[in-house]
Motif scaffolding. Sequence first.
Motif, PDB file in Angstrom:
ATOM      1  N   ASP A  57     -61.486  76.978  77.591  1.00 48.93           N
ATOM      2  CA  ASP A  57     -61.516  78.411  77.889  1.00 48.93           C
ATOM      3  C   ASP A  57     -62.900  78.729  78.441  1.00 48.93           C
ATOM      4  OD1 ASP A  57     -61.705  81.357  77.517  1.00 48.93           O
ATOM      5  OD2 ASP A  57     -59.772  81.114  76.533  1.00 48.93           O
ATOM      6  N   TYR A 106     -51.631  91.043  90.093  1.00 52.88           N
ATOM      7  CA  TYR A 106     -51.458  90.143  88.942  1.00 52.88           C
ATOM      8  C   TYR A 106     -50.123  89.406  89.017  1.00 52.88           C
ATOM      9  CZ  TYR A 106     -49.854  88.769  84.298  1.00 52.88           C
ATOM     10  OH  TYR A 106     -49.311  88.068  83.255  1.00 52.88           O
ATOM     11  N   LYS A 139     -49.212  85.357  89.537  1.00 46.66           N
ATOM     12  CA  LYS A 139     -48.430  84.555  88.586  1.00 46.66           C
ATOM     13  C   LYS A 139     -47.211  83.946  89.293  1.00 46.66           C
ATOM     14  CE  LYS A 139     -48.995  84.120  84.677  1.00 46.66           C
ATOM     15  NZ  LYS A 139     -49.794  83.113  83.910  1.00 46.66           N
TER      16      LYS A 139
HETATM   17  P1  NAD Z   1     -55.703  87.170  77.696  1.00 48.57           P
HETATM   18  O1  NAD Z   1     -56.294  87.911  78.854  1.00 48.57           O
HETATM   19  O2  NAD Z   1     -55.751  87.770  76.336  1.00 48.57           O
HETATM   20  O3  NAD Z   1     -56.405  85.731  77.588  1.00 48.57           O
HETATM   21  C1  NAD Z   1     -56.671  84.942  78.697  1.00 48.57           C
HETATM   22  C2  NAD Z   1     -57.620  83.824  78.262  1.00 48.57           C
HETATM   23  O4  NAD Z   1     -57.844  82.970  79.403  1.00 48.57           O
HETATM   24  C3  NAD Z   1     -58.988  84.320  77.809  1.00 48.57           C
HETATM   25  O5  NAD Z   1     -59.403  83.637  76.649  1.00 48.57           O
HETATM   26  C4  NAD Z   1     -59.908  83.976  78.977  1.00 48.57           C
HETATM   27  O6  NAD Z   1     -61.249  83.721  78.598  1.00 48.57           O
HETATM   28  C5  NAD Z   1     -59.239  82.724  79.533  1.00 48.57           C
HETATM   29  N1  NAD Z   1     -59.533  82.509  80.945  1.00 48.57           N
HETATM   30  C6  NAD Z   1     -59.451  83.417  81.945  1.00 48.57           C
HETATM   31  N2  NAD Z   1     -59.828  82.853  83.102  1.00 48.57           N
HETATM   32  C7  NAD Z   1     -60.147  81.559  82.824  1.00 48.57           C
HETATM   33  C8  NAD Z   1     -60.584  80.468  83.616  1.00 48.57           C
HETATM   34  N3  NAD Z   1     -60.780  80.587  84.930  1.00 48.57           N
HETATM   35  N4  NAD Z   1     -60.791  79.275  83.004  1.00 48.57           N
HETATM   36  C9  NAD Z   1     -60.613  79.148  81.656  1.00 48.57           C
HETATM   37  N5  NAD Z   1     -60.198  80.143  80.863  1.00 48.57           N
HETATM   38  C10 NAD Z   1     -59.970  81.335  81.452  1.00 48.57           C
HETATM   39  O7  NAD Z   1     -54.228  86.838  78.142  1.00 48.57           O
HETATM   40  P2  NAD Z   1     -52.884  86.769  77.261  1.00 48.57           P
HETATM   41  O8  NAD Z   1     -52.317  88.123  77.156  1.00 48.57           O
HETATM   42  O9  NAD Z   1     -53.132  85.950  76.064  1.00 48.57           O
HETATM   43  O10 NAD Z   1     -51.945  85.938  78.264  1.00 48.57           O
HETATM   44  C11 NAD Z   1     -51.938  84.527  78.238  1.00 48.57           C
HETATM   45  C12 NAD Z   1     -50.948  84.029  79.269  1.00 48.57           C
HETATM   46  O11 NAD Z   1     -49.650  84.528  78.980  1.00 48.57           O
HETATM   47  C13 NAD Z   1     -51.254  84.484  80.694  1.00 48.57           C
HETATM   48  O12 NAD Z   1     -50.993  83.420  81.564  1.00 48.57           O
HETATM   49  C14 NAD Z   1     -50.292  85.634  80.928  1.00 48.57           C
HETATM   50  O13 NAD Z   1     -49.962  85.732  82.292  1.00 48.57           O
HETATM   51  C15 NAD Z   1     -49.102  85.190  80.108  1.00 48.57           C
HETATM   52  N6  NAD Z   1     -48.242  86.272  79.553  1.00 48.57           N
HETATM   53  C16 NAD Z   1     -48.797  87.300  78.839  1.00 48.57           C
HETATM   54  C17 NAD Z   1     -47.958  88.248  78.268  1.00 48.57           C
HETATM   55  C18 NAD Z   1     -48.514  89.382  77.447  1.00 48.57           C
HETATM   56  O14 NAD Z   1     -47.761  90.272  77.051  1.00 48.57           O
HETATM   57  N7  NAD Z   1     -49.811  89.417  77.139  1.00 48.57           N
HETATM   58  C19 NAD Z   1     -46.569  88.155  78.418  1.00 48.57           C
HETATM   59  C20 NAD Z   1     -46.046  87.084  79.163  1.00 48.57           C
HETATM   60  C21 NAD Z   1     -46.898  86.150  79.721  1.00 48.57           C
END
Ligand code: NAD
Length: 340
Positions: free
Chosen positions: A34, A154, A158
């Motif tokens: 991360d 966004y 994705k």
């Molecule tokens: P979040 O924003 O809470 O966490 C993202 C994490 O990725 C953070 O810890 C950040 O530091 C890290 N990160 C960002 N850019 C980075 C990089 N270049 N290299 C390394 N680490 C990096 O996101 P989330 O809500 O936990 O979502 C996680 C995944 O799930 C994402 O891919 C999102 O598209 C997907 N998703 C989220 C939801 C939701 O409701 N939150 C639903 C479906 C899918």
Amino acid sequence: MPNILVTGGAGFIGSNFVYYMLEKHPDYRIVCIDSLTYAGNLSTLEKALQNENFRFVKADITDREAVDKLFGEENFTAVVNFAAESHVDRSIESPEVFLKTNILGTQVLMDMARKYGNIRYHQVSTDEVYGDLPLDRPDLFFTEETPIHTSSPYSASKASADLLVMAYYRTYKLPVTISRCSNNYGPYHFPEKLIPLMIINALHGKSLPVYGDGLNVRDWLYVEDHCKAIDMILHGGRIGEVYNIGGHNERANIDVVKTVLSILGKDESLITYVKDRPGHDMRYAIDPTKIKNELGWYPETTFENGIKKTVEWYLQNEAWWQEIVSGEYMNYYEKMYKDR
Ligand code: NAD
Ligand code: DAU
């Protein structure tokens, strides 16, 4: 010993997945990479760091050299890619980093999965790649066959990543799966997102900014049920397949906000309707038939229980979110909500 690379494990869902896997599979090694962007928080992984089967590496998934080095050190058996820029509102303000992390980062990870022995690769995608559904057609749901039709930078990033994942499957035979989940909620949810933002603002007696008329619908799933689904796909999912994840839990935003207020015993007069999000998706609704029939997945936490547990978690873990809302987050909040 299975050795799983979890990217983005210091964020909301990634960290919940780390804890889920350490508990469910005590014989697995879990390595988290991360870059600790504004959304990543090492204190979230405090307990995991005490586990000898867990390793944390601070690096960016777009940094090919760093990722290559990590793959060289570890003998990964699978990669689960959560790392992403994840907030729609931020993508409207500054799209570029979304394209870089979400698309090019995915490419780097898959290149390394190929290079180090065609490693099993799972892409954590989102239901937002399907666009939205109309409010007056409650009979319609997203299936895995629903065409990609994105709205925000966004979701476009994705969806691009998903196309790339399928290209690596077809062209290079990389053993991939993709999951597309609906909105998650639960512990460690970053305060910029609807549910934690409303909990924290209500606790501070601040106004609760509801976009537009508040009638947009999201399909909420407790984060642990998402983690369970990914674990099942990783172990039993068919290679080259997409799995939708969701628990038929559709709620209008305004109803979610009122539920939070009622649990906290706060007054609805805190609600303020503000300018809508540009391109705001109307309704998301997942049809989870495929994952239910093929893998036997089902959601275990109802919204009624999950939202109470979540509010309770924020009450019990004030130090975690106070550290966030007292820092850079305040500048973001001012900028995003000042003239709304
Ligand atoms: P979040 O924003 O809470 O966490 C993202 C994490 O990725 C953070 O810890 C950040 O530091 C890290 N990160 C960002 N850019 C980075 C990089 N270049 N290299 C390394 N680490 C990096 O996101 P989330 O809500 O936990 O979502 C996680 C995944 O799930 C994402 O891919 C999102 O598209 C997907 N998703 C989220 C939801 C939701 O409701 N939150 C639903 C479906 C899918
Ligand atoms: O559907 C899955 C997606 O869910 C994930 O892919 C995204 O990473 C995740 O952020 C989430 O996207 P949303 O845009 O649905 O989540 P958000 O919490 O930003 O907003 C939820 C709904 O609440 C949406 O209709 C916008 C509205 N909203 C949001 C905020 C932050 C408000 O009304 N007021 C707010 O202040």
